[in-house]
Design a protein around this motif. Structure first.
Motif, PDB file in Angstrom:
ATOM      1  N   LEU A   8       0.487  -1.615  -0.247  1.00  0.00           N
ATOM      2  CA  LEU A   8       0.532   0.195  -0.318  1.00  0.00           C
ATOM      3  C   LEU A   8       0.966   1.162  -0.023  1.00  0.00           C
ATOM      4  O   LEU A   8       0.641   2.363  -0.814  1.00  0.00           O
ATOM      5  CB  LEU A   8      -0.875  -0.142   1.097  1.00  0.00           C
ATOM      6  N   VAL A   9       1.863   1.109   0.969  1.00  0.00           N
ATOM      7  CA  VAL A   9       2.836   2.434   1.211  1.00  0.00           C
ATOM      8  C   VAL A   9       3.514   2.966  -0.045  1.00  0.00           C
ATOM      9  O   VAL A   9       3.447   3.838  -1.386  1.00  0.00           O
ATOM     10  CB  VAL A   9       3.719   1.979   2.497  1.00  0.00           C
ATOM     11  N   GLU A  10       3.989   1.564  -1.471  1.00  0.00           N
ATOM     12  CA  GLU A  10       4.018   1.820  -2.324  1.00  0.00           C
ATOM     13  C   GLU A  10       3.548   2.403  -3.297  1.00  0.00           C
ATOM     14  O   GLU A  10       3.579   3.503  -4.413  1.00  0.00           O
ATOM     15  CB  GLU A  10       5.341  -0.111  -2.773  1.00  0.00           C
ATOM     16  N   GLY A  11       2.448   2.146  -3.078  1.00  0.00           N
ATOM     17  CA  GLY A  11       1.057   2.132  -4.453  1.00  0.00           C
ATOM     18  C   GLY A  11       0.680   4.355  -4.407  1.00  0.00           C
ATOM     19  O   GLY A  11       0.764   5.122  -5.397  1.00  0.00           O
ATOM     20  N   LEU A  12       1.451   4.399  -3.017  1.00  0.00           N
ATOM     21  CA  LEU A  12       1.109   5.956  -2.300  1.00  0.00           C
ATOM     22  C   LEU A  12       1.497   6.538  -2.675  1.00  0.00           C
ATOM     23  O   LEU A  12       2.112   7.824  -2.504  1.00  0.00           O
ATOM     24  CB  LEU A  12       0.780   6.002  -1.030  1.00  0.00           C
ATOM     25  N   SER A  13       3.079   6.028  -2.791  1.00  0.00           N
ATOM     26  CA  SER A  13       4.461   6.752  -2.926  1.00  0.00           C
ATOM     27  C   SER A  13       5.018   7.281  -4.557  1.00  0.00           C
ATOM     28  O   SER A  13       5.866   8.220  -4.897  1.00  0.00           O
ATOM     29  CB  SER A  13       5.312   6.004  -2.589  1.00  0.00           C
ATOM     30  N   ARG A  14       3.882   6.106  -4.998  1.00  0.00           N
ATOM     31  CA  ARG A  14       3.779   6.427  -6.692  1.00  0.00           C
ATOM     32  C   ARG A  14       3.755   8.466  -7.279  1.00  0.00           C
ATOM     33  O   ARG A  14       2.520   8.322  -7.013  1.00  0.00           O
ATOM     34  CB  ARG A  14       3.009   5.579  -7.679  1.00  0.00           C
ATOM     35  N   PRO A  15       4.386   9.222  -8.363  1.00  0.00           N
ATOM     36  CA  PRO A  15       3.337  10.201  -9.384  1.00  0.00           C
ATOM     37  C   PRO A  15       2.181   9.990  -8.462  1.00  0.00           C
ATOM     38  O   PRO A  15       1.789  11.498  -8.518  1.00  0.00           O
ATOM     39  CB  PRO A  15       4.508  10.587 -10.083  1.00  0.00           C
ATOM     40  N   GLN A  16       1.954   9.484  -9.684  1.00  0.00           N
ATOM     41  CA  GLN A  16      -0.059   8.637  -9.502  1.00  0.00           C
ATOM     42  C   GLN A  16       0.274   7.781  -8.248  1.00  0.00           C
ATOM     43  O   GLN A  16       0.013   6.741  -8.043  1.00  0.00           O
ATOM     44  CB  GLN A  16      -0.153   8.260 -10.704  1.00  0.00           C
ATOM     45  N   LYS A  17      -0.496   8.164  -6.827  1.00  0.00           N
ATOM     46  CA  LYS A  17      -0.637   7.561  -6.064  1.00  0.00           C
ATOM     47  C   LYS A  17      -2.273   6.770  -5.959  1.00  0.00           C
ATOM     48  O   LYS A  17      -2.864   7.234  -7.299  1.00  0.00           O
ATOM     49  CB  LYS A  17      -1.341   8.673  -5.263  1.00  0.00           C
ATOM     50  N   THR A  18      -1.954   5.744  -5.846  1.00  0.00           N
ATOM     51  CA  THR A  18      -2.643   3.989  -6.275  1.00  0.00           C
ATOM     52  C   THR A  18      -2.879   3.250  -5.161  1.00  0.00           C
ATOM     53  O   THR A  18      -2.318   3.026  -4.188  1.00  0.00           O
ATOM     54  CB  THR A  18      -1.609   3.157  -7.329  1.00  0.00           C
ATOM     55  N   ILE A  19      -3.918   2.829  -5.157  1.00  0.00           N
ATOM     56  CA  ILE A  19      -4.529   2.132  -4.270  1.00  0.00           C
ATOM     57  C   ILE A  19      -5.045   0.845  -4.675  1.00  0.00           C
ATOM     58  O   ILE A  19      -5.636   0.958  -6.116  1.00  0.00           O
ATOM     59  CB  ILE A  19      -5.525   2.567  -3.268  1.00  0.00           C
TER      60      ILE A  19
END
Ligand code: SAH
Ligand code: AVI
Length: 307
Positions: A8-19
């Motif tokens: 989850l942290v990895e997805g939210l750390s992307r330039p486009q926050k992703t869940i």
């Protein structure tokens, strides 16, 4: 940090926050999805049910006797009941879903409606490998059932990987029966993901409630809004949560800033042409043996055999 929180942290750390859209589905999310399927704008379920009702005899003939039916993302097993009523001497029904409470309650209902049927629910994330139960009766073949166009919630590479997993689960002589939503007038698609009753908005926002409850996140549900737009060039609906202010939220021990107007991508819903889906199926070593559509060609159900 658990693997799940790290992802989850990895997805939210992307330039486009992703869940990942799998976080839509806690008990409340599964109930909201059931409400979506009843909305007048959500054409997918009505179209697929119409196909199932009118073509189930042909499907049953292709599946044959004594198969094991393995359903990925079974939810309330709504469309499955039509199959279960028509399949002969089914060896087992194996519904697989991540939403535990909902899956187990649905399996109990199926058991009471189909006495004598070997129902073996499996709580699992189907994007990772999982063990299938061994049925009491040896099946003649495995048929993987994947209705609802849930395949559309995966980007191309992930969809290919999932098709390959299903190819393996189907095994020698097995098949895949899959619901695939089709490209159409963008206005019809836009309406389906922006219903007037606001159920899809509640479904999207429920993801944040789920993360607050299960992963100790600190999202303020009132500070986000639902957005869904069909990108005709990419052939997919982009579903997002739009931050209504500059704010911070935490998940695990990690704090994130999100600006006013910035989005979290929560889901894609890809729409296919018959040719674009056949190309993917072929690349995953399936051959599309039969395609059924509703009269308006909104939706398709496809029977794919292992090559
Ligand atoms: N097949 C049903 C439900 C579709 S909704 C129908 O056609 O109406 C998608 C379903 O897939 C939900 O029940 C959800 O809990 C399940 N799901 C989504 N992602 C999943 C995953 N990664 N692993 C297992 N189940 C998943
Ligand atoms: C489960 N899946 C196929 C649904 C879809 O249409 O992509 C989920 C959904 N998202 C918003 N409305 C319904």
């Amino acid at each position: 940090m658990s693997k799940e929180i790290a992802a989850l942290v990895e997805g939210l750390s992307r330039p486009q926050k992703t869940i990942s859209p799998k976080y839509f589905y806690d008990e409340k999310g599964s109930q909201l999805f059931d409400k979506i399927t009843e909305l007048p704008e959500y054409y997918l379920t009505d179209a697929e049910l119409e196909i199932m009702r009118s073509c189930v005899d042909e499907m049953a003939a292709l599946i044959g006797k004594q198969a094991s039916l393995i359903e990925f993302g079974s939810g309330s097993s709504l469309k499955t009941r039509i199959l279960l009523e028509h399949l002969e001497e089914l060896a087992a029904y194996v519904p697989v879903d991540i939403s535990e409470e909902h899956l187990l309650a649905s399996a109990r209902k199926i058991r009471s409606e189909f006495p004598g049927l070997d129902v073996r629910p499996v709580v699992a994330d189907f994007t990772h490998s999982f063990d299938l139960p061994t049925p009491t009766i040896m099946p003649v073949k495995n048929v993987v059932y994947f209705p609802g166009s849930t395949i559309g919630n995966f980007e191309h590479d992930a969809a290919m990987e999932l098709l390959r997993v299903m190819h393996t689960e189907a095994g020698e002589g097995g098949a895949l029966l899959i619901g695939v939503d089709l490209q159409k007038d963008p206005e019809i698609i836009d309406a389906a993901y922006n219903d007037s009753a606001g159920v899809t908005a509640a479904f999207n926002l429920n993801m944040l409630r789920h993360l607050n409850n299960e992963f100790d996140a600190s999202f303020d549900l009132d500070a986000f809004e639902h957005r869904a737009e069909y990108d005709e060039d990419e052939g997919r609906v982009v579903v997002e949560l739009v931050s209504q202010e500059d704010q911070t939220f935490e998940i695990g021990d990690t704090e994130f800033d999100i600006a006013d107007g910035e989005t979290i991508l929560t889901e894609y819903s890809h729409k296919y042409t018959l040719a674009s889906f056949a190309e993917m199926a072929e690349a995953a070593s399936f051959e599309v043996a039969q395609v059924w559509t509703d009269p308006d060609e909104l939706f398709s159900v496809q029977y794919c055999v292992r090559k």
